[in-house]
Every structure is written in C-alpha cells, then in structure tokens.
Design an enzyme around this catalytic site. Sequence first.
Site, short mmCIF file in Angstrom:
data_model
loop_
_atom_site.label_atom_id
_atom_site.label_comp_id
_atom_site.label_asym_id
_atom_site.label_seq_id
_atom_site.Cartn_x
_atom_site.Cartn_y
_atom_site.Cartn_z
N SER A 16 -12.72 -57.44 68.95
CA SER A 16 -11.80 -58.17 68.08
C SER A 16 -12.39 -58.45 66.70
O SER A 16 -13.56 -58.79 66.55
CB SER A 16 -11.41 -59.49 68.74
OG SER A 16 -10.61 -60.25 67.86
N LYS A 66 -0.49 -61.81 77.29
CA LYS A 66 0.64 -62.12 76.41
C LYS A 66 1.90 -62.50 77.18
O LYS A 66 2.77 -63.19 76.65
CB LYS A 66 0.92 -60.95 75.48
CG LYS A 66 -0.18 -60.71 74.46
CD LYS A 66 0.17 -59.61 73.49
CE LYS A 66 -0.96 -59.41 72.48
NZ LYS A 66 -0.62 -58.43 71.44
N GLY A 141 3.02 -47.63 77.25
CA GLY A 141 2.49 -48.90 77.74
C GLY A 141 3.60 -49.88 78.05
O GLY A 141 4.69 -49.81 77.48
N GLY A 243 -3.64 -49.75 63.96
CA GLY A 243 -3.04 -51.08 64.00
C GLY A 243 -3.71 -52.11 63.11
O GLY A 243 -3.45 -53.31 63.26
#
Length: 260
Positions: A16, A66, A141, A243
């Site tokens: 990250s 999430k 996905g 991304g």
Amino acid sequence: MVKEEFGLIGKTLGHSFSAKYFNEKFEREGIPARYDLYPLSNIDLLPALINDHPLLKGLNVTIPYKVDVLKYLDSLSEEAEGIGAVNVIKITKNEETGKIFLKGFNSDAYGFTESMRKVMREAGFVDNTDNGKKPLALVLGTGGASKAVVWSMHNLGFETQLVGRKHREDCMAYEELTPESVYEANAVINCTPLGTSPDVNNAAPFPYQYLHEGQICFDLVYNPAETLFMKICKSHGCIVSNGLEMLRLQAVGAWKIWTE
C-alpha cells in the site's frame, strides 16, 4: 502532537502507498495527524482496533474486507449502499453518550470513474449508444472493488459482465469466454489483486489472445506501475492504464469525507 489518527485496514498491506500519501500530506500541510497500516487477519478484529485507538477518525478499507465490513457499520452513504461495498469509514463519537458511530462510504467509484473518463478520452472512445447498443466492459473479479467498478461503468453508459474463476448466476467463468465475447468487448477491467507486488509474474487467467487494438484494458493494481496484465494487453495493441490515478483520486475523496 498528533491529535487525530487515520489508517488502512485489510489483510495484506505491504504494497500500500496510502500511509506514504497521507503522512506526506499531513507533514506538508501542517496537519497534526498520523496515518497507519492496520493489517487484520479477520474483520471481526475491527471493534477492538477502534477501541484501542481512541484518536481514530477515519479508516480506508481494502481487500478482502470491503463487503465484510458492512456488518460493523451503523449507516451507509447512498452511494455505498447502492454499490454494496465500502472503502472509507468515518468515525464519530457522541460526546454525551460516548457511543462511537461508524458510517461507510465508497470513494473507489469516484476515483475509478474519473480515471476511466481520462483513459476513454485518450483512447478516443466513441459512444455508439445512439445505435441502440451499449458498449461492453468485462469486469474481472467479484470482490468489493468490482462492485464499485460495475456501478461506475453503468453510470458511464456501459453494459458489464462479471468474470471470475467460478460460474455463478451473475458471473461467467474465465473458460466460458468465447473469442467473440472478448473481441467485442470495449473494455476489460482487472479488479483482482493478481499481479500485485511482490507477485508480479501473475495475471488473471483471461484469454488474452482474442484482444485487439483499440480496446481499453484497465488494471486496478498500481504496484508495480506496469503489471503483467498490462504488458500482455499492450502487446495486443490495447490502451492500458494502472490504478495509481484511481488511488490518488479515491484518497482525495476519502479526505473530503473525513473532514466534512
């Protein structure tokens, strides 16, 4: 002196960039805050994390929580409820009762939508919906990130088809994709973590041989900057993007949510 804390929850967080992004922002703007990484082996550890960090005002949520995090939230924004996944939590406290409230938001949709719009402009994308046929996006996905992408692509005027390892009612298996279905797709979007550093030699088991020049191939992975998915798609003449811009934009969105 740190007065507020923020952070990221997920299972594997070594890749990250969020902590670097926010801590540099705090230092640059003189904000008395800190951003930390909180790897959780299980989402059920979230209440203890919040209790142990009374200065926490906000959390980002990443793979694989999430969707699982929803059960711990007191409310959702309209967008998060429509998507069915959360990547931002705002933490507030009732000073009279001491009760802590968690509200879920989704800034992935904003980040992805704006990033995709930019790629579409660069690709010279032509909208043929006036001919009665919407453009098609294959979304690889089935996790929380794909939910935000599907929601966003619908808002951009696309039809979407989920693709995963197993067939289910709303999802095709990779082996069910035909040469025609791949060739006719206007966009292919990887929402899986496959190819994320350090596992850089991995990519979704997609039939790349049927791709062709002009198709948009977007990988939500941002580390490395060019994934194996992107390299393969580029070799077929596709317009590719990672991304990273989505990450930056969703972080901007998260900060707006936390500071409203």
